[in-house]
Design a protein around this motif. Structure first.
Motif, short mmCIF file in Angstrom:
data_model
loop_
_atom_site.label_atom_id
_atom_site.label_comp_id
_atom_site.label_asym_id
_atom_site.label_seq_id
_atom_site.Cartn_x
_atom_site.Cartn_y
_atom_site.Cartn_z
N GLY A 150 2.37 4.75 -4.72
CA GLY A 150 2.59 3.65 -3.78
C GLY A 150 2.64 4.14 -2.34
N ASN A 151 2.20 3.31 -1.40
CA ASN A 151 2.21 3.64 0.02
C ASN A 151 3.16 2.72 0.77
OD1 ASN A 151 0.01 5.69 0.05
ND2 ASN A 151 -1.20 3.98 -0.72
N PHE A 152 3.87 3.31 1.74
CA PHE A 152 4.88 2.58 2.48
C PHE A 152 4.37 2.20 3.86
CE2 PHE A 152 7.52 5.64 -0.14
CZ PHE A 152 7.73 4.73 -1.17
N GLY A 153 5.07 1.27 4.49
CA GLY A 153 4.68 0.79 5.81
C GLY A 153 4.76 1.84 6.90
N ASN A 154 5.52 2.90 6.65
CA ASN A 154 5.64 3.94 7.67
C ASN A 154 4.58 5.03 7.55
OD1 ASN A 154 6.47 5.30 5.39
ND2 ASN A 154 8.46 5.94 6.21
N GLY A 155 3.62 4.86 6.60
CA GLY A 155 2.54 5.83 6.45
C GLY A 155 2.76 6.85 5.36
N LEU A 156 3.99 6.96 4.85
CA LEU A 156 4.26 7.90 3.75
C LEU A 156 3.84 7.29 2.42
CD1 LEU A 156 7.79 9.32 4.65
CD2 LEU A 156 5.64 10.59 4.64
N SER A 157 3.58 8.18 1.47
CA SER A 157 3.33 7.78 0.09
C SER A 157 4.56 8.12 -0.73
CB SER A 157 2.11 8.51 -0.45
OG SER A 157 2.04 8.43 -1.86
N SER A 158 4.76 7.43 -1.84
CA SER A 158 5.87 7.75 -2.73
C SER A 158 5.81 9.21 -3.19
CB SER A 158 5.86 6.82 -3.94
OG SER A 158 6.86 7.19 -4.86
N SER A 159 4.60 9.70 -3.42
CA SER A 159 4.48 11.09 -3.89
C SER A 159 4.84 12.10 -2.81
CB SER A 159 3.06 11.35 -4.39
OG SER A 159 2.11 11.23 -3.35
N ASP A 160 4.93 11.68 -1.54
CA ASP A 160 5.29 12.58 -0.44
C ASP A 160 6.79 12.88 -0.38
OD1 ASP A 160 2.65 12.47 0.41
OD2 ASP A 160 3.04 10.92 1.92
N LEU A 161 7.60 12.03 -0.97
CA LEU A 161 9.05 12.10 -0.75
C LEU A 161 9.67 13.33 -1.38
CD1 LEU A 161 9.98 8.35 -1.35
CD2 LEU A 161 9.42 9.49 0.82
N SER A 162 10.65 13.91 -0.72
CA SER A 162 11.37 15.07 -1.24
C SER A 162 12.20 14.63 -2.45
CB SER A 162 12.28 15.65 -0.17
OG SER A 162 11.52 16.08 0.95
N ARG A 163 12.35 15.56 -3.39
CA ARG A 163 13.02 15.24 -4.64
C ARG A 163 13.89 16.38 -5.14
NH1 ARG A 163 8.27 12.18 -4.82
NH2 ARG A 163 8.42 10.18 -5.94
N SER A 164 14.67 16.06 -6.17
CA SER A 164 15.59 17.05 -6.74
C SER A 164 14.85 18.04 -7.64
CB SER A 164 16.70 16.34 -7.54
OG SER A 164 17.60 15.71 -6.66
N ASN A 165 14.14 18.96 -6.97
CA ASN A 165 13.52 20.13 -7.60
C ASN A 165 12.22 19.81 -8.32
OD1 ASN A 165 13.75 22.93 -7.64
ND2 ASN A 165 14.59 22.95 -9.71
N TRP A 166 11.56 18.70 -7.95
CA TRP A 166 10.25 18.41 -8.53
C TRP A 166 9.44 17.52 -7.61
CZ3 TRP A 166 8.75 13.40 -10.07
CH2 TRP A 166 9.78 12.44 -10.13
N CYS A 167 8.14 17.56 -7.81
CA CYS A 167 7.21 16.68 -7.11
C CYS A 167 6.20 16.16 -8.12
CB CYS A 167 6.43 17.44 -6.02
SG CYS A 167 7.44 18.24 -4.75
#
Length: 555
Positions: free
Chosen positions: A488-505
């Motif tokens: 998914g893509n957000f209004g601020n230009g980031l994608s869901s897959s871009d977000l930092s996570r708890s030790n995984w991507c």
């Protein structure tokens, strides 16, 4: 000329040198940083043909044909005979430098080439009938190469030239070249010939809700589907890892219909105790040994006991958002989506549990009839002769694994961390030392307050004393955007897959953290894992998938 190496003081032990002699054997030696190293290289010359002797771990034969003005590289492997023919003109053309030096009485011209950012200095003569080079990629058409210096410190130099007849048996010029292939195809064959591959799963569908018809018993190499199809399992026979070898697991995955990022795990089911995880796969999670959390829930099959071993996690991976299946449905200019996700990891430390008859499984949590396709292979890479000291025998013991591999068959999520630690008693046998805990941790709970998106401290205690603590966290997820077409893509230009996570991507491995435990001596010990779990919000909850394997040297 400043920067060049003059004064080629080489001793050439040979018969009288004649520009008319057309057959010879040239022997080369090696120096690194001015110090002569072991080993030699030979160049056999028979008129307009030359053969380069094998060197080091070289698996192919190499020839030069001055009649064809081409090199030939020939590989004989289990897949057949392959040859790469490459004209001299396709190699890097060296820059000819002014001046002549004398090398043991032979006029020696100089040249220089830049090959893959390496400066190659070349000493050669074109005044003799004999021609050749000890490295076919370096100036094969110049004449006879007497000396090559790479980056000023790695040197191949002629030790002697013996003018004599070279027999066909010595030259080993092939009667047939087999299959002529392109350079990319040839290089792939060469690489594959250097190590052994044990295929385990090939394009296996891991999905939910399709008909399952498992074979009876557990014959070798038969594929089983459990937990609604989200777990595949196979009994395979694996070779023993030899001294110096390295063992890698390689998994290739792509979407076969499921669009989401999913937890994945390659695991082994140990069967060396009275009970095993196989019981749960066959009969349901509730038959597995369980502990009850303070929240009243039962957590099945998570910890090893005197008569049961938890599944041993080999590799934790996370599927990307819909790679391959959704590539054409989501097209963005400048976004060349990947064809599949490739996960490859060194698993040599686990080798004692990966030999003989072994039950190996792959889990990918999903609720999709198409699901995912996955291929798994083990690759055995040889060591080098005389490399390092003999490796000590390893003791490998799975301790805990809270990844609910039977998620789709009722195995509880690891939600107990809100009120409990994960506690297990281990018994270290006599003769085991230098212990470490191979620890894998990923946080889950995909909303604003969930543990997937909030850093949480992981603490490991041994016998009540804190032995290690860290915050498992990944900030590089945006690196893997091209694996995630359905993200998914957000209004601020980031994608869901871009977000930092708890030790995984999405689309990455989660590598283990090796925790040294020098305080673990033979006998019984208690290991605890504590994590401050996030509170539920509505129907959403947080959980942590953690696995631990003790590894030590065994006398």
């Amino acid at each position: 000329m400043k920067g060049m190496l003059f004064g080629c003081a080489m001793v050439l032990a040979s018969a009288s040198i004649s520009a008319q002699q057309t057959e010879a054997v040239v022997t080369y030696g090696f120096r690194n940083n001015g110090k002569e190293s072991r080993g030699e290289q030979t160049l056999l010359i028979q008129g307009k043909r030359a053969a380069v002797g094998a060197s080091g771990r070289q698996t192919e034969q190499q020839f030069l044909s001055y009649a064809d003005k081409a090199t030939f590289q020939l590989l004989q492997s289990k897949n057949g005979t392959f040859t790469l023919k490459k004209p001299f003109g396709e190699y890097i053309k060296p820059e000819l430098l002014p001046g002549i030096d004398t090398v043991a009485g032979i006029p020696c011209k100089k040249a220089k080439a830049i090959i893959r950012s390496n400066t190659i200095e070349i000493w050669y003569t074109d005044a003799l009938a004999i021609k050749g080079t000890p490295q076919i990629s370096i100036a094969p058409g110049l004449g006879l190469i007497l000396k090559i210096v790479r980056n000023g410190n790695s040197e191949t130099f002629a030790k002697k030239i013996e003018y004599r007849k070279v027999t066909n048996e010595e030259l080993k010029w092939p009667a047939s070249w087999g299959k002529l292939v392109s350079e990319p195809a040839y290089q792939r064959q060469v690489i594959d010939s250097r190590y052994a591959i044990v295929p385990i799963f090939q394009s296996e569908q891991i999905s939910w809700g399709n008909k399952i018809d498992n074979p009876q018993g557990y014959p070798l190499n038969a594929t089983y589907h459990f937990a609604g199809g989200t777990v595949v399992l196979k009994k395979v026979n694996l070779p023993e890892l030899k001294s110096g070898q390295r063992l890698f697991a390689e998994l290739v995955q792509y979407s076969n219909g499921d669009a989401y990022d999913r937890t994945g795990s390659v695991f082994v089911v140990p069967t060396d105790k009275a009970r095993s995880f196989l019981e749960g796969l066959e009969k349901g999670a509730n038959v597995l040994p369980a502990f009850k959390g303070r929240n009243g829930k039962a957590y099945q099959g998570y910890v090893s006991t005197d008569d049961y071993n938890a599944p041993l996690e080999v590799m934790r991976f996370f599927t990307p958002f819909g790679v391959r299946h959704f590539n054409k449905q989501v097209q963005i200019e400048g976004y060349p989506w990947a064809d599949s996700a490739v996960f490859k990891q060194d698993i040599s430390d686990l080798a004692p549990r990966l030999q003989g008859d072994v039950y190996i499984g792959i889990y990918i949590g999903n609720y999709d009839k198409g699901g995912h396709k996955a291929s798994l292979s083990f690759k055995y890479y040889p060591g080098y002769d005389g490399e390092g000291k003999p490796e000590p025998k390893k003791w490998v013991q799975p301790v805990f694994n809270s990844t609910n591999l039977m998620e789709m068959a009722g195995q509880e999520y690891a939600t107990f961390f809100d009120q409990d630690s994960l506690t297990v008693t281990v018994n270290v046998p006599q003769g085991v030392k230098n212990l470490k805990l191979r620890y894998i941790a990923t946080g889950h709970g995909g909303w604003g307050g969930g543990d997937e998106f909030n850093p949480k401290l992981n603490e490991i205690y041994v016998d009540g004393q804190r032995a290690y603590h860290f915050i498992p966290w990944r900030e590089d997820c945006a690196t893997y955007r091209l694996l995630n077409p359905a993200s998914g893509n957000f209004g601020n230009g980031l994608s869901s897959s871009d977000l930092s996570r708890s030790n995984w991507c999405p689309g990455t491995l989660t590598l283990p953290t090796d925790i040294p435990l020098p305080q673990l001596t033979p006998g019984k010990h208690t290991i605890q894992v504590t994590i401050p779990l996030g509170k539920p919000e509505g129907g959403s909850f947080s959980f942590w998938n953690v696995s631990g394997v003790l590894i030590g040297d065994q006398e």
